[in-house]
Design a protein around this motif. Structure first.
Motif, mmCIF file in Angstrom:
data_model
loop_
_atom_site.group_PDB
_atom_site.id
_atom_site.type_symbol
_atom_site.label_atom_id
_atom_site.label_comp_id
_atom_site.label_asym_id
_atom_site.label_seq_id
_atom_site.Cartn_x
_atom_site.Cartn_y
_atom_site.Cartn_z
ATOM 1 N N GLY A 280 49.333 52.134 104.031
ATOM 2 C CA GLY A 280 48.353 51.199 103.500
ATOM 3 C C GLY A 280 47.955 51.454 102.065
ATOM 4 O O GLY A 280 47.302 50.601 101.441
ATOM 5 N N VAL A 283 49.366 48.914 99.602
ATOM 6 C CA VAL A 283 48.770 47.616 99.931
ATOM 7 C C VAL A 283 47.347 47.544 99.390
ATOM 8 O O VAL A 283 46.932 46.535 98.797
ATOM 9 C CB VAL A 283 48.783 47.391 101.461
ATOM 10 C CG1 VAL A 283 48.123 46.053 101.810
ATOM 11 C CG2 VAL A 283 50.210 47.435 102.003
ATOM 12 N N ASN A 322 44.237 44.057 105.525
ATOM 13 C CA ASN A 322 45.142 45.080 106.048
ATOM 14 C C ASN A 322 44.401 46.155 106.837
ATOM 15 O O ASN A 322 44.830 47.304 106.919
ATOM 16 C CB ASN A 322 45.968 45.736 104.932
ATOM 17 C CG ASN A 322 47.204 46.452 105.472
ATOM 18 O OD1 ASN A 322 47.896 45.927 106.325
ATOM 19 N ND2 ASN A 322 47.454 47.648 104.970
#
Length: 377
Positions: A280, A283, A322
């Motif tokens: 992550g 992102v 996310n």
């Protein structure tokens, strides 16, 4: 960590010599320090398969380097250990190696812990307004949240410091009276070096500096960092992203919008062995950049002065894109580690004005946070 009011977050002032500062720290935060030691004993055992005796052995290696490079901070850690013993004489004995272990926890773990954190620096110059914003969400184990404290430190001949810290740790996230502030993003990369200073000590050294340039010069004189980490540092003149490592540092400059944002992977430092770890992180970085671009587009250049702590908490730091690995982090049901955003801090520095910050404990926008703490207090 269940939802709570956070009305009881300690706000403490430590002053005097390094040992005196540590002694006050240890006495006033003894229950929290003992709990932190319990949490990290278990964490080292579970995540790293390290017994505390091994942790103390590695801490002893770091102690020698700290004594050589930052003897005053080692004296402060001795004071912390003695303060805990004075306040809680019936508890299990605590000595300086236990406190060194807390301060070198990131390095001793050899990058085997998962965490997060998203940081942002934004230098805003519009008609009638010039200010430097420095901010982050700090993501870590839920169990640590109940122990967090806000501390101020006064030392002769040095700027006054305000920071949010884990009890027992001498340097963390905050700012000083010279408008120098720091944020932290953990990086998982190898190797480490026990002959250099752990990152939490470098954070403290930065907070004792008069400017970004002075902090960087001191880091270089000290030989760099014991582990791979990113310090986002700013003063009234701007910000730099310090991608530090035992093999050398790379210093990121502001982008065309006078912004530096960072998550948990190196962007330019290619000196280390950095395997992929937090999927992550890239992102989050792209999401952070996108939100800043959205704000610039919505406000236009004339209204960028409206970017402040309230707006950033509402639009940037509460973002759950996310999730669970979002800017506002929540525990991942597929992982044993219970990691979430534990606090948010937004610092503001401006020429001719006193530095200030707003802090909330809990996840921004979630309802966990019940009040905004002002720094200084």
């Amino acid at each position: 960590m269940t939802s709570k009011t956070y009305e009881d977050v300690p706000r403490l002032l430590f002053r005097g010599s390094p040992y005196e500062i540590g002694l006050q720290h240890g006495k006033l935060l003894a229950p929290q320090i003992l709990d932190q030691l319990s949490i990290y004993r278990e964490l080292f055992k579970q995540a790293c398969k390290f017994e505390w005796a091994h942790v103390r052995t590695v801490a002893e290696e770091f102690q020698a380097g700290i004594d050589r490079l930052a003897p005053g901070l080692l004296e402060e850690m001795r004071g912390i250990a003695d303060g805990v013993q004075e306040a809680k004489p019936s508890s299990d004995p605590v000595d300086v190696l236990d406190i060194v272990a807390l301060n070198a926890r990131s390095e001793i773990a050899l990058g085997q812990w998962d965490d997060g954190c998203t940081s942002l620096a934004w230098h805003i110059t519009v008609p009638g307004t010039e200010k430097q914003i420095l901010a982050q969400n700090w993501d870590w184990r839920e169990a640590v949240g109940k122990n967090l404290a806000m501390v101020a430190i006064e030392q002769a001949g040095k700027p006054k410091i305000w920071m949010v810290t884990e009890p027992g740790i001498v340097g963390k996230i905050g700012f000083n009276s010279r408008s120098v502030g720091v944020c932290l993003n953990a990086i998982r990369a190898r190797p480490i070096s026990t002959s250099l200073l752990p990152i939490h000590l470098l954070l403290r050294i930065a907070l004792e500096s008069d400017s970004v340039d002075a902090a960087i010069a001191t880091f270089e004189k000290l030989g760099g960092a014991a582990s791979s980490q990113h310090i986002l540092i700013a003063d009234v003149n701007g910000a730099r992203g310090l991608e530090l490592s035992p093999r050398g540092g790379v210093y990121l400059s502001e982008d065309s919008n006078s912004i530096v944002t960072h998550t948990n992977h190196f962007l330019q430092n290619m000196l280390m062995d950095e395997p992929p770890w937090l999927s992550g992180s890239p992102v989050r970085l792209e999401r952070a950049k996108a939100i800043c671009e959205e704000l610039i587009g919505e406000l236009g250049p004339e209204r960028l002065g409206e970017v402040d702590a309230n707006l950033l908490r509402a639009r940037f730091f509460s973002d759950t894109f996310n999730s669970p690995q979002a800017i506002c982090c929540s525990p991942d049901p597929d992982r044993d580690a219970r990691i979430q955003t534990l606090f948010n801090i937004v610092m503001t520095f401006a020429p001719g004005k006193e530095p200030s910050a707003e802090v909330i404990f809990g996840k921004p926008g979630s309802g966990e946070e019940s009040r905004v703490y002002a720094m200084p207090w």
